[in-house]
Design an enzyme around this catalytic site. Sequence first.
Site, PDB file in Angstrom:
ATOM      1  N   ASN A  14       0.841  -1.213   0.000  1.00  0.00           N
ATOM      2  CA  ASN A  14       0.000   0.000   0.000  1.00  0.00           C
ATOM      3  C   ASN A  14       0.869   1.254   0.000  1.00  0.00           C
ATOM      4  O   ASN A  14       0.545   2.232  -0.676  1.00  0.00           O
ATOM      5  CB  ASN A  14      -0.948   0.001   1.199  1.00  0.00           C
ATOM      6  CG  ASN A  14      -2.189  -0.807   0.909  1.00  0.00           C
ATOM      7  OD1 ASN A  14      -3.049  -0.385   0.142  1.00  0.00           O
ATOM      8  ND2 ASN A  14      -2.269  -1.997   1.495  1.00  0.00           N
ATOM      9  N   ARG A  92       0.873  -1.622  14.896  1.00  0.00           N
ATOM     10  CA  ARG A  92       0.857  -1.219  16.308  1.00  0.00           C
ATOM     11  C   ARG A  92      -0.388  -0.397  16.576  1.00  0.00           C
ATOM     12  O   ARG A  92      -0.784   0.424  15.735  1.00  0.00           O
ATOM     13  CB  ARG A  92       2.077  -0.349  16.681  1.00  0.00           C
ATOM     14  CG  ARG A  92       3.410  -0.880  16.269  1.00  0.00           C
ATOM     15  CD  ARG A  92       3.696  -2.273  16.733  1.00  0.00           C
ATOM     16  NE  ARG A  92       3.765  -2.434  18.179  1.00  0.00           N
ATOM     17  CZ  ARG A  92       4.068  -3.569  18.766  1.00  0.00           C
ATOM     18  NH1 ARG A  92       4.279  -4.661  18.059  1.00  0.00           N
ATOM     19  NH2 ARG A  92       4.130  -3.622  20.080  1.00  0.00           N
ATOM     20  N   HIS A 110      -7.839  -0.732   6.093  1.00  0.00           N
ATOM     21  CA  HIS A 110      -8.141  -1.977   6.789  1.00  0.00           C
ATOM     22  C   HIS A 110      -8.736  -2.967   5.783  1.00  0.00           C
ATOM     23  O   HIS A 110      -9.604  -2.597   4.990  1.00  0.00           O
ATOM     24  CB  HIS A 110      -9.137  -1.728   7.928  1.00  0.00           C
ATOM     25  CG  HIS A 110      -9.459  -2.967   8.692  1.00  0.00           C
ATOM     26  ND1 HIS A 110      -8.588  -3.517   9.612  1.00  0.00           N
ATOM     27  CD2 HIS A 110     -10.525  -3.792   8.648  1.00  0.00           C
ATOM     28  CE1 HIS A 110      -9.119  -4.626  10.103  1.00  0.00           C
ATOM     29  NE2 HIS A 110     -10.296  -4.815   9.538  1.00  0.00           N
ATOM     30  N   ASP A 146      -9.713   0.118  14.580  1.00  0.00           N
ATOM     31  CA  ASP A 146     -10.455  -0.007  13.315  1.00  0.00           C
ATOM     32  C   ASP A 146     -11.811   0.693  13.373  1.00  0.00           C
ATOM     33  O   ASP A 146     -12.782   0.274  12.737  1.00  0.00           O
ATOM     34  CB  ASP A 146     -10.597  -1.482  12.915  1.00  0.00           C
ATOM     35  CG  ASP A 146      -9.234  -2.122  12.686  1.00  0.00           C
ATOM     36  OD1 ASP A 146      -8.340  -1.428  12.182  1.00  0.00           O
ATOM     37  OD2 ASP A 146      -9.054  -3.297  13.024  1.00  0.00           O
ATOM     38  N   GLU A 175      -7.382  -2.261  -2.417  1.00  0.00           N
ATOM     39  CA  GLU A 175      -6.706  -1.371  -1.461  1.00  0.00           C
ATOM     40  C   GLU A 175      -5.801  -0.400  -2.220  1.00  0.00           C
ATOM     41  O   GLU A 175      -5.778   0.807  -1.940  1.00  0.00           O
ATOM     42  CB  GLU A 175      -5.856  -2.186  -0.472  1.00  0.00           C
ATOM     43  CG  GLU A 175      -6.668  -3.092   0.435  1.00  0.00           C
ATOM     44  CD  GLU A 175      -5.807  -3.742   1.522  1.00  0.00           C
ATOM     45  OE1 GLU A 175      -4.937  -3.069   2.093  1.00  0.00           O
ATOM     46  OE2 GLU A 175      -6.022  -4.947   1.798  1.00  0.00           O
TER      47      GLU A 175
HETATM   48  C1  GAR Z   1      -2.923  -4.622   4.058  1.00  0.00           C
HETATM   49  O1  GAR Z   1      -3.839  -5.583   3.599  1.00  0.00           O
HETATM   50  C2  GAR Z   1      -3.585  -3.704   5.057  1.00  0.00           C
HETATM   51  O2  GAR Z   1      -4.923  -3.428   4.749  1.00  0.00           O
HETATM   52  C3  GAR Z   1      -3.467  -4.510   6.312  1.00  0.00           C
HETATM   53  O3  GAR Z   1      -2.200  -5.094   6.260  1.00  0.00           O
HETATM   54  C4  GAR Z   1      -1.837  -5.270   4.901  1.00  0.00           C
HETATM   55  C5  GAR Z   1      -0.505  -4.610   4.684  1.00  0.00           C
HETATM   56  O4  GAR Z   1      -0.001  -4.906   3.420  1.00  0.00           O
HETATM   57  N1  GAR Z   1      -3.626  -3.698   7.471  1.00  0.00           N
HETATM   58  C6  GAR Z   1      -4.087  -4.163   8.629  1.00  0.00           C
HETATM   59  O5  GAR Z   1      -4.409  -5.308   8.806  1.00  0.00           O
HETATM   60  C7  GAR Z   1      -4.151  -3.121   9.727  1.00  0.00           C
HETATM   61  N2  GAR Z   1      -4.657  -3.714  10.923  1.00  0.00           N
HETATM   62  P1  GAR Z   1       1.084  -3.972   2.763  1.00  0.00           P
HETATM   63  O6  GAR Z   1       2.231  -3.873   3.767  1.00  0.00           O
HETATM   64  O7  GAR Z   1       1.503  -4.715   1.536  1.00  0.00           O
HETATM   65  O8  GAR Z   1       0.450  -2.650   2.469  1.00  0.00           O
END
Ligand code: GAR
Length: 211
Positions: A14, A92, A110, A146, A175
């Site tokens: 992301n 975190r 999320h 969240d 995302e």
């Molecule tokens: C993503 O799917 C994000 O939405 C999720 O972690 C992943 C990170 O992927 N976030 C959470 O679960 C927050 N609690 P990335 O490092 O490739 O962006």
Amino acid sequence: RVPTAVLISGRGSNMAALLDAAADPAYPARIALVLSNRADAGGLERARAAGIPTAVVESRAFKGDRAGFEVAMEAMLAEHGIELVALAGFMRVLTEGFVGRWQDRLVNIHPSLLPSFKGLDTHARALAAGVRLHGCTVHLVRHGVDEGPILAQAAVPVLAGDTEATLGARVLAEEHRIYPAALAWLAAGRVRVAGEIAHVEAPGADGALAN
Ligand code: GAR
């Protein structure tokens, strides 16, 4: 352009989508810092390769001292003149104090259609629940995990035979599409918050996502 920090803990896909969007000089946010709470986060390498300043504040070094961890992060944010913070797989939980100081300038992505499936393992839980639609949410961060006003959501179908991996990949592609859009609205000053609801002004072609 609004100086923005992206906070990561892992691979940073992301973050990469935000960096790609912000490479356009017309994008209203400038990624001025990528900050990780882990030195081994894969996304750091990608940020460095893109010439973006990076910083590591090891959360492990602050075991049991969340406030101390956040003071160290705040120092990095201040040093880089940061005005907006985008959490991108930052694993975190932030204190009420930090969230309050960054109110309406702190955004998260999320991997579920909130308010369903807060917390971890969202794709496995969506499969276990038998939902036919799953997806992702960009929201302003509030004290509850969240929780907070929703800026954008995208839904994907859950297909027969889906696994956590196939469903997760379908969500992740969304995302990468909605996060850059939602951050742009915030940076451009197009978001008005009324209680629990965020309104996006003049959303144009993005309107279906926004409201
Ligand atoms: C993503 O799917 C994000 O939405 C999720 O972690 C992943 C990170 O992927 N976030 C959470 O679960 C927050 N609690 P990335 O490092 O490739 O962006």
